[in-house]
Scaffold this motif. Structure first.
Motif, PDB file in Angstrom:
ATOM      1  N   GLU A  58       2.860  -2.218  -5.840  1.00  0.00           N
ATOM      2  CA  GLU A  58       2.342  -3.435  -5.231  1.00  0.00           C
ATOM      3  C   GLU A  58       2.591  -4.630  -6.128  1.00  0.00           C
ATOM      4  N   ASP A  59       2.968  -5.742  -5.510  1.00  0.00           N
ATOM      5  CA  ASP A  59       3.167  -6.983  -6.258  1.00  0.00           C
ATOM      6  C   ASP A  59       2.763  -8.142  -5.357  1.00  0.00           C
ATOM      7  N   GLY A  60       1.529  -8.576  -5.517  1.00  0.00           N
ATOM      8  CA  GLY A  60       1.038  -9.672  -4.686  1.00  0.00           C
ATOM      9  C   GLY A  60       1.005  -9.281  -3.219  1.00  0.00           C
ATOM     10  N   ARG A  61       1.669 -10.052  -2.387  1.00  0.00           N
ATOM     11  CA  ARG A  61       1.668  -9.775  -0.946  1.00  0.00           C
ATOM     12  C   ARG A  61       2.636  -8.656  -0.553  1.00  0.00           C
ATOM     13  N   PHE A  62       3.413  -8.189  -1.513  1.00  0.00           N
ATOM     14  CA  PHE A  62       4.458  -7.198  -1.222  1.00  0.00           C
ATOM     15  C   PHE A  62       4.077  -5.822  -1.762  1.00  0.00           C
ATOM     16  N   THR A  63       4.194  -4.815  -0.899  1.00  0.00           N
ATOM     17  CA  THR A  63       3.932  -3.442  -1.290  1.00  0.00           C
ATOM     18  C   THR A  63       5.058  -2.568  -0.769  1.00  0.00           C
ATOM     19  N   VAL A  64       5.581  -1.711  -1.634  1.00  0.00           N
ATOM     20  CA  VAL A  64       6.592  -0.754  -1.192  1.00  0.00           C
ATOM     21  C   VAL A  64       5.986   0.634  -1.244  1.00  0.00           C
ATOM     22  N   PHE A  65       6.202   1.391  -0.178  1.00  0.00           N
ATOM     23  CA  PHE A  65       5.731   2.769  -0.069  1.00  0.00           C
ATOM     24  C   PHE A  65       6.930   3.695  -0.026  1.00  0.00           C
ATOM     25  N   LEU A  66       6.827   4.816  -0.727  1.00  0.00           N
ATOM     26  CA  LEU A  66       7.916   5.789  -0.756  1.00  0.00           C
ATOM     27  C   LEU A  66       7.401   7.152  -0.303  1.00  0.00           C
ATOM     28  N   ASN A  67       8.085   7.725   0.671  1.00  0.00           N
ATOM     29  CA  ASN A  67       7.786   9.081   1.143  1.00  0.00           C
ATOM     30  C   ASN A  67       9.019   9.929   0.867  1.00  0.00           C
ATOM     31  N   LYS A  68       8.982  10.629  -0.268  1.00  0.00           N
ATOM     32  CA  LYS A  68      10.180  11.372  -0.700  1.00  0.00           C
ATOM     33  C   LYS A  68      10.524  12.512   0.251  1.00  0.00           C
ATOM     34  N   SER A  69       9.525  13.176   0.775  1.00  0.00           N
ATOM     35  CA  SER A  69       9.805  14.325   1.649  1.00  0.00           C
ATOM     36  C   SER A  69      10.515  13.872   2.911  1.00  0.00           C
ATOM     37  N   ALA A  70      10.175  12.668   3.378  1.00  0.00           N
ATOM     38  CA  ALA A  70      10.814  12.136   4.577  1.00  0.00           C
ATOM     39  C   ALA A  70      12.031  11.291   4.254  1.00  0.00           C
ATOM     40  N   LYS A  71      12.288  11.081   2.976  1.00  0.00           N
ATOM     41  CA  LYS A  71      13.377  10.205   2.533  1.00  0.00           C
ATOM     42  C   LYS A  71      13.260   8.851   3.237  1.00  0.00           C
ATOM     43  N   HIS A  72      12.082   8.279   3.093  1.00  0.00           N
ATOM     44  CA  HIS A  72      11.768   7.045   3.803  1.00  0.00           C
ATOM     45  C   HIS A  72      10.995   6.114   2.885  1.00  0.00           C
ATOM     46  N   LEU A  73      11.344   4.838   2.929  1.00  0.00           N
ATOM     47  CA  LEU A  73      10.521   3.847   2.248  1.00  0.00           C
ATOM     48  C   LEU A  73      10.303   2.654   3.162  1.00  0.00           C
ATOM     49  N   SER A  74       9.233   1.938   2.867  1.00  0.00           N
ATOM     50  CA  SER A  74       8.921   0.776   3.675  1.00  0.00           C
ATOM     51  C   SER A  74       8.413  -0.345   2.775  1.00  0.00           C
ATOM     52  N   LEU A  75       8.644  -1.551   3.234  1.00  0.00           N
ATOM     53  CA  LEU A  75       8.168  -2.753   2.553  1.00  0.00           C
ATOM     54  C   LEU A  75       7.146  -3.420   3.462  1.00  0.00           C
ATOM     55  N   HIS A  76       5.944  -3.634   2.929  1.00  0.00           N
ATOM     56  CA  HIS A  76       4.886  -4.300   3.677  1.00  0.00           C
ATOM     57  C   HIS A  76       4.675  -5.693   3.086  1.00  0.00           C
ATOM     58  N   ILE A  77       4.617  -6.666   3.943  1.00  0.00           N
ATOM     59  CA  ILE A  77       4.337  -8.039   3.517  1.00  0.00           C
ATOM     60  C   ILE A  77       3.080  -8.473   4.267  1.00  0.00           C
ATOM     61  N   VAL A  78       2.025  -8.773   3.457  1.00  0.00           N
ATOM     62  CA  VAL A  78       0.799  -9.189   4.138  1.00  0.00           C
ATOM     63  C   VAL A  78       0.035 -10.182   3.280  1.00  0.00           C
ATOM     64  N   PRO A  79      -0.373 -11.323   3.814  1.00  0.00           N
ATOM     65  CA  PRO A  79      -0.002 -11.805   5.137  1.00  0.00           C
ATOM     66  C   PRO A  79       1.396 -12.402   5.135  1.00  0.00           C
ATOM     67  N   SER A  80       2.082 -12.318   6.253  1.00  0.00           N
ATOM     68  CA  SER A  80       3.426 -12.880   6.359  1.00  0.00           C
ATOM     69  C   SER A  80       3.350 -14.396   6.435  1.00  0.00           C
ATOM     70  N   GLN A  81       4.334 -15.039   5.804  1.00  0.00           N
ATOM     71  CA  GLN A  81       4.401 -16.494   5.802  1.00  0.00           C
ATOM     72  C   GLN A  81       5.772 -16.947   6.295  1.00  0.00           C
ATOM     73  N   PRO A  82       5.872 -18.129   6.864  1.00  0.00           N
ATOM     74  CA  PRO A  82       7.177 -18.598   7.363  1.00  0.00           C
ATOM     75  C   PRO A  82       8.265 -18.569   6.295  1.00  0.00           C
ATOM     76  N   GLY A  83       7.902 -18.797   5.047  1.00  0.00           N
ATOM     77  CA  GLY A  83       8.884 -18.751   3.953  1.00  0.00           C
ATOM     78  C   GLY A  83       9.420 -17.359   3.670  1.00  0.00           C
ATOM     79  N   ASP A  84       8.799 -16.348   4.283  1.00  0.00           N
ATOM     80  CA  ASP A  84       9.303 -14.981   4.120  1.00  0.00           C
ATOM     81  C   ASP A  84      10.476 -14.701   5.049  1.00  0.00           C
ATOM     82  N   SER A  85      10.750 -15.610   5.957  1.00  0.00           N
ATOM     83  CA  SER A  85      11.861 -15.425   6.891  1.00  0.00           C
ATOM     84  C   SER A  85      13.169 -15.370   6.112  1.00  0.00           C
TER      85      SER A  85
END
Lengths: 115, 111
Positions: A58-85
């Motif tokens: 986690e780093d401020g509004r950004f969090t990365v999750f890793l699921n090794k068994s599924a070989k999947h990762l995701s990036l969560h941005i909360v709350p989203s801001q127009p500058g994140d576009s």
């Protein structure tokens, strides 16, 4: 054969809501993952990373999750801001293997945050 | 630090001409990467250098493409002769460990 896949070319989210960007990989040797953000007419900039020994970073509004068994990762941005576009690229590498520091990138997901 | 510097930012040339793209990495970084970005293929690694030595050039599409790194502070990517299908944005990146820092890119248009 794409080793890093971002299956959603685009995503629209309302300002203040959560943005979730997904990434899948096929190479089980990958052990370090990064997210880059790219604005038009600029180069990609590093956003956040995660090692395979962790399942969350986690780093401020950004969090990365890793699921090794599924070989999947995701990036969560909360709350989203127009500058994140921007376009978000997922990247992966095998630390210490042949081709150390060589990143394999996904094709990117274009995030639009609507005011 | 000024970051990774690329020149030119835009290049328009005619088919058959030679094109040279330039990159100055961040001081102290020991790895340098050349990428090409297109709509169809996304961000592709063309070649990378470690301590000025080419390590992997398997991404270079054809013999028309060549890259050099004569010293730690300068690299070139040359296309000769250029073709319309080479039109793309070319990025240079440098790194010390896993995190790569990208330059602003060169937008190449071959007519």
């Amino acid at each position: 054969d794409q080793q890093v896949k971002q299956n959603s070319p685009s995503l629209s989210v309302q300002e203040g809501r959560i943005s979730i960007l997904n990434c899948d990989y096929t190479n089980s040797m990958f052990d370090y993952f990064l997210w880059y953000k790219k604005y038009p007419a600029e180069g990609p900039t590093f956003l956040i990373s995660i090692s395979s020994i962790k399942d969350k970073n986690e780093d401020g509004r950004f969090t990365v999750f890793l699921n090794k068994s599924a070989k999947h990762l995701s990036l969560h941005i909360v709350p989203s801001q127009p500058g994140d576009s921007a376009v978000y690229f997922c990247a992966a590498t095998n630390c210490g293997g042949a081709g150390s520091y060589q990143l394999t990138f996904g094709k990117g997901t274009k995030l639009s945050v609507i005011p | 630090d000024a970051g990774v510097i690329q020149s030119p930012r835009h290049e328009v040339t005619e088919m058959g001409q030679e094109v040279t793209l330039r990159c100055k990495p961040i001081s102290g970084h020991n790895s340098l990467f050349w990428y090409r970005q297109t709509m169809m293929r996304g961000l592709e690694l063309l070649i990378y250098f470690n301590n000025n030595v080419p390590i992997d050039d398997s991404g270079m599409p054809e013999d028309r493409f060549s890259a050099k790194m004569p010293n730690a502070s300068f690299s070139t990517l040359k296309i000769q002769p250029s073709e319309p299908r080479d039109s793309a944005v070319y990025f240079c990146a440098s790194s010390y460990e896993n995190e790569q820092f990208f330059g602003p890119g060169t937008r190449l248009t071959v007519l």
